[in-house]
Each structure stands twice: as C-alpha cells, then as structure tokens.
Design a protein around this motif. Structure first.
Motif, short mmCIF file in Angstrom:
data_model
loop_
_atom_site.label_atom_id
_atom_site.label_comp_id
_atom_site.label_asym_id
_atom_site.label_seq_id
_atom_site.Cartn_x
_atom_site.Cartn_y
_atom_site.Cartn_z
N GLU A 104 0.81 -1.22 0.00
CA GLU A 104 0.00 0.00 0.00
C GLU A 104 0.84 1.26 0.00
O GLU A 104 0.36 2.32 -0.39
CB GLU A 104 -0.97 -0.01 1.17
CG GLU A 104 -0.29 -0.08 2.52
CD GLU A 104 -1.25 -0.40 3.63
OE1 GLU A 104 -1.07 0.18 4.71
OE2 GLU A 104 -2.17 -1.21 3.43
N ASN A 105 2.09 1.19 0.40
CA ASN A 105 2.94 2.38 0.48
C ASN A 105 3.98 2.49 -0.62
O ASN A 105 4.40 3.60 -0.95
CB ASN A 105 3.67 2.42 1.83
CG ASN A 105 2.71 2.48 2.99
OD1 ASN A 105 1.77 3.25 2.97
ND2 ASN A 105 2.94 1.64 3.98
N SER A 125 1.22 7.75 -3.92
CA SER A 125 0.49 8.88 -3.34
C SER A 125 -0.64 8.30 -2.49
O SER A 125 -1.00 7.12 -2.61
CB SER A 125 -0.07 9.78 -4.44
OG SER A 125 -1.01 9.07 -5.23
N GLU A 126 -1.21 9.14 -1.63
CA GLU A 126 -2.27 8.67 -0.73
C GLU A 126 -3.44 8.06 -1.49
O GLU A 126 -4.01 7.05 -1.07
CB GLU A 126 -2.75 9.83 0.14
CG GLU A 126 -3.65 9.37 1.28
CD GLU A 126 -3.94 10.48 2.26
OE1 GLU A 126 -5.13 10.62 2.61
OE2 GLU A 126 -3.01 11.19 2.67
N ASP A 127 -3.80 8.64 -2.65
CA ASP A 127 -4.93 8.12 -3.43
C ASP A 127 -4.51 7.06 -4.45
O ASP A 127 -5.34 6.54 -5.18
CB ASP A 127 -5.69 9.25 -4.11
CG ASP A 127 -4.87 9.97 -5.18
OD1 ASP A 127 -3.69 9.62 -5.41
OD2 ASP A 127 -5.42 10.91 -5.79
#
Length: 156
Positions: A104-105, A125-127
């Motif tokens: 996820e990161n 990025s976060e999204d």
C-alpha cells in the motif's frame, strides 16, 4: 482439461499475493528528467499474470515492449515461486528479469533477485494515482513518476 461444472467459477487471483498487482491495472504516463512515455497493465486471461506494455523514450532512445508479471512455476513444481517475478522483452532484443514487491505504500522492482544493487523504489500517493521514485543501479540511476491516466487495461 477438466470441464467446469455449472456454478463453478475461476478465482480472480489464483495465487495468494497477486491482488497487490491490482493497483497497477490501467494506463499510466511516465515522466522524469531522463524518461517519458506511457505504460499499461492488464490481467491476462485466467488471472495468473499481469501484462505490462510500455512505450518509452529513455535518454533519447525508444524502448517498446512487454513485461509479464506473476509467480513462476517450474516444470513439475507443486507450488509457485516465493516472490513475484517478471520478464521484459523489448524492441532491442533484450530480456530482463525482475522481482516485484508491491504494497500500500511502495513499489520496489529488483533487477534480478531481491536485494540486487539494481532496483526501482517508488512511493504511492495517498490516493494511489501516482508513484514517484528512482531507479538505482551501479554507476547511475534516474528519477521517474508514474501518473494514472485511467483504470482500464489498454494496449499501447
């Protein structure tokens, strides 16, 4: 070949761990001081492999080809490889093998085996719409950013 019974369905991800590749599916614009172009990712029928098609200019040189990403399973093996593997075939006659780590990161692509001195490390990025990082290899490297164009797997 075994015929499917009524109601029997194919699992979307035949090997545990493939689901991490889902975030790559779609078309992406690649930018950086030394690189530009597009890549696309789509699932191969059956869901065992992700296919990347790339059309890039790196340091003024056109690079076009395909990459097949998934778990390898050798002749007579009972189970697939421990790590996600890939092989690239390009318009210069090169074949390159990689090992993938996706979470996820971050996205890490090792040149050859995990722990290699040649690798890409990028942060999502976060999204999840961009991944920015750097290719590192003995004697060099370069920065690149991958920005989502759409989520539909499409050929270049």
């Amino acid at each position: 070949m075994k015929k499917k019974d009524a109601g029997e369905s194919q699992q979307p991800y035949p090997y545990p761990g493939l689901e991490c590749l889902e975030r790559l599916v779609g078309r992406w614009k690649i930018t950086g001081p030394e690189i530009a172009g597009e890549v696309s990712y789509e699932w191969m029928d059956g869901g065992f492999f992700l296919i990347q098609r790339f059309d890039l200019i790196h340091n003024g040189r056109k690079n076009k080809g395909i990459e097949i990403i998934g778990y390898t399973k050798k002749f007579f093996a009972e189970s697939p490889s421990e790590h996600l593997k890939s092989r690239i075939y390009d318009n210069h006659g090169s074949t390159f093998d990689y090992t993938y780590e996706v979470d996820e990161n971050s996205l890490t692509i090792w040149g050859g085996e995990k722990g290699s001195p040649a690798y890409y490390k990028g942060i999502w990025s976060e999204d999840g719409s961009t991944n920015s990082g750097c290719w590192v290899y003995p004697g060099g490297g370069y920065e690149s950013t991958m920005t989502r164009i759409n989520t539909q797997g499409a050929s270049n």
